[in-house]
Design a protein around this motif. Structure first.
Motif: not given
Length: 504
Positions: A330, A333, A377-380, A382-383
Motif C-alpha cells: 500500500q 501504491q 479485495t477488488d482494489d488490491l 486491480a492494483m
C-alpha cells in the motif's frame, strides 16, 4: 582397548621423548568408539598429555591436540570444567594456534552448559585470557573467544562479570590493539545487547555501545560502513530499536541519506543505510518507517532508476522486502506513477541485465506481486494487475521466454513469478489466454534440473490450491494440473517397447 589407552597414558609420565608413545596413543584413541570413551573417559588421567603439549616440539604438540580433541569430546563439560580449568587456561597462553583453538573450543562447550559455566565464572584469569584472545592474529581463535564470551554475557552473573568488574578494562585495552579488533569487540557487545533489555542496559552503561554510535557519524567513511552494518543487527530486536530511536541514531542515519547526494563517497556507505531502513521496515511497520523517514523511500526509488548496478541491486532487494506484506504494498501504491516507473525499470532489468541482477529482480517481482487469499479485495487485485501489466506489453510471454533460457536460476526465478500470481483470477485469465501455457506447465521435459522441477511443482500446487482455477482454466485443463500434482515433480512416464521380428 580402553585398558591399553590407560596404560599408554601412564607411559607418558616423566621427561624424555614420547613421540612413539603419542603416535600409538593417537591410533588407539581414534580407533575407540566415542561411546566407549564416554564410559571410561572420566577415569583417564590426561595430565601427561597436557604436560607434553605445553612443552613439547611441534610434532608432539600436534599429536597431543589430536588426542585431547578426541577424548575431551567424549567428556561431560562439567567434568572438564572441574578437572581441567588450569590446563585450559595454560592452553589459551600457548604460542601454537591449534592448542589455543583446542582450549577455546572446550571453553565454548563449558559455557553452553549452565551447570558447567558456574565452574569458570569465578576464574577471572581464564576470562581475562579469553578477552585477550579476541585481539589475536588467528581469526578462528578470536571468533571462538567472542562466541564463548557472548554466551557468558547471556546470564546476569556473566553480565556483571564482563561489564561490572576489572574485565571491562581488559575489553577496553584489547580494543586499542587495532581497528579490526575494536570492531570485534563492538560485534561482541552488540550480540550481547541484542539478547534482552537488561543486557542492552549493561552494554550502554559501559560506554562501549555509545562509542560505536559516535563512530557512526564520524569522518572515516570505511568506519561508517562497518558501524552501520553492526547497528543494523541491533535493530532486529524491539528493545534495540527503542534504544536506537532514543539515542537519535535512526534520525542520524536518515540525515546521512539526505546528505548522500552531496558526498562523493556516499556510494560506499549508502547501501548499508538503505539496508538498515529496509530491515526496520521488515521488523517494524513499513508505513511508519516510510512516513517518518521519507528520504528512505525516495532514495530507494532513485537508486532503482539509476545507472549503478550495485545500487540497483540493493534497491531492488529492498523493495522486495518492503512489499512482502500488504502494508508495504500500500505504501508503494501511494507512490503512484513514480512506483510504476520504478517497477517498469525493474522489469527491464529482469529481461536484459546481467544474470545476477536479473535473478534479484525476479525475486523482487515475485515478492511484490504475491497476495494471500485473504487479501483478494477488488482494489488490491486491480492494483496487482496494473503493476504486472506495467512490466511488459505481454508479461506472460515475457516470463515464459525467460523461463525457456538455459539458465536454471532464471528458469526458477520466472516460475517463482508465475507462482506468486497463480492464485489471482486476473493472472489465471492471462495464463489461459496465452496459447500453449497449460501445455508448458505440464511438460516436464522443459525443466532441466531438480530445482526447476521443484519450482514447476510449486506453481502447479499454487494453481490447484486456488479457488478460481477450475472455473477459469476449465475442467479439462484443471484435471491435467491435478494429474501432474498427483504424479509429483519427478514422474517419468513409462515407455513400452515392441519387439520386431528379425530385429537384432
Amino acid at each position: 582397548m580402553a585398558a591399553s589407552i590407560e596404560h599408554l597414558l601412564c607411559a607418558l609420565s616423566g621427561a624424555g621423548d614420547h613421540l612413539e608413545e603419542l603416535r600409538t596413543l593417537q591410533t588407539a584413541v581414534l580407533a575407540l568408539p566415542l561411546g566407549a570413551l564416554r564410559e571410561r573417559g572420566p577415569e583417564l588421567r590426561l595430565d601427561g598429555v597436557f604436560s607434553i603439549m605445553n612443552g613439547g616440539d611441534r610434532e608432539q604438540v600436534s599429536l597431543c591436540v589430536t588426542i585431547l580433541e578426541r577424548i575431551l569430546q567424549a567428556l561431560d563439560p562439567v567434568h572438564i570444567a572441574r578437572n581441567y580449568k588450569e590446563e585450559l587456561q595454560r592452553g589459551l597462553h600457548h604460542p601454537e594456534d591449534p592448542v589455543r583453538l583446542l582450549a577455546i573450543s572446550q571453553v565454548g562447550r563449558i559455557v553452553e552448559s549452565s551447570e558447567a559455566m558456574t565452574e569458570i565464572l569465578n576464574n577471572l584469569d581464564l576470562l581475562r585470557q579469553m578477552i585477550v584472545c579476541i585481539g589475536g592474529d588467528k581469526i578462528a581463535v578470536a571468533k571462538e573467544a567472542m562466541t564463548s564470551l557472548s554466551r557468558i554475557g547471556r546470564s546476569s552473573p556473566g553480565l556483571q562479570l564482563l561489564f561490572g568488574s576489572n574485565l571491562l578494562s581488559e575489553l577496553r585495552a584489547v580494543m586499542a590493539v587495532s581497528d579490526v579488533v575494536r570492531y570485534r569487540v563492538y560485534e561482541l557487545v552488540l550480540e550481547i545487547a541484542s539478547v534482552s533489555a537488561e543486557s542492552l542496559s549493561f552494554c550502554a552503561n559501559c560506554a562501549i555501545l555509545p562509542q560505536l554510535l559516535e563512530e557512526l557519524t564520524g569522518d572515516d567513511v570505511l568506519v561508517r560502513v562497518a558501524c552501520v552494518e553492526m547497528v543494523t543487527s541491533l535493530s532486529g530486536t524491539l528493545h534495540g530499536r527503542q534504544y536506537l530511536a532514543q539515542q537519535g541514531v535512526i534520525d542520524k542515519i536518515s540525515n546521512l541519506i539526505v546528505g548522500a547526494d552531496a558526498d562523493p563517497l556516499s556510494g560506499l556507505y549508502l547501501p548499508g543505510l538503505v539496508k538498515f531502513f529496509g530491515n526496520l521496515a521488515l521488523v517494524d511497520s513499513p508505513q511508519q518507517i516510510c512516513e517518518h523517514y521519507p528520504a528512505f523511500l525516495k532514495k530507494v526509488f532513485d537508486m532503482a532508476t539509476g545507472q549503478e548496478p550495485t545500487m540497483i541491486g540493493v534497491a531492488v532487494d529492498t523493495l522486495g522486502v518492503l512489499a512482502s506484506n500488504i502494508e508495504g504494498k500500500q505504501i508503494l501504491q501511494k507512490a503512484g506513477s513514480r512506483f510504476i516507473e520504478v517497477f517498469r525499470r525493474i522489469g527491464h532489468h529482469a529481461r536484459s541485465s546481467p544474470t545476477e541482477l536479473r535473478v534479484r529482480c525476479l525475486d523482487a517481482i515475485a515478492s511484490i506481486m504475491f497476495l494471500l487469499p485473504d487479501d483478494h479485495t477488488d482494489d488490491l487485485l486491480a492494483m496487482a494487475e496494473s503493476w504486472f501489466r506495467s512490466l511488459s506489453t505481454q508479461p506472460i510471454e515475457t516470463f515464459r521466454s525467460m523461463a525457456a533460457q538455459p539458465f536454471p536460476e532464471l528458469h526458477c526465478g520466472s516460475l517463482k513469478v508465475f507462482t506468486a500470481i497463480a492464485n489471482q483470477p486476473w493472472a489465471q485469465r492471462m495464463m489461459i489466454d496465452s496459447p500453449g501455457f497449460v501445455e508448458y506447465i505440464v511438460d516436464r521435459s522443459v525443466d532441466p534440473d531438480k530445482d526447476s522441477k521443484d519450482a514447476k511443482f510449486e506453481l502447479v500446487k499454487a494453481l490447484i490450491g486456488a479457488k478460481t482455477t477450475a472455473e477459469v482454466f476449465g475442467n479439462q485443463h484443471y484435471l491435467r494440473l491435478r494429474a501432474y500434482h498427483r504424479e509429483g515433480p519427478y514422474y517419468v512416464r513409462a515407455v513400452s517397447t515392441v519387439a520386431v521380428e528379425g530385429a537384432e
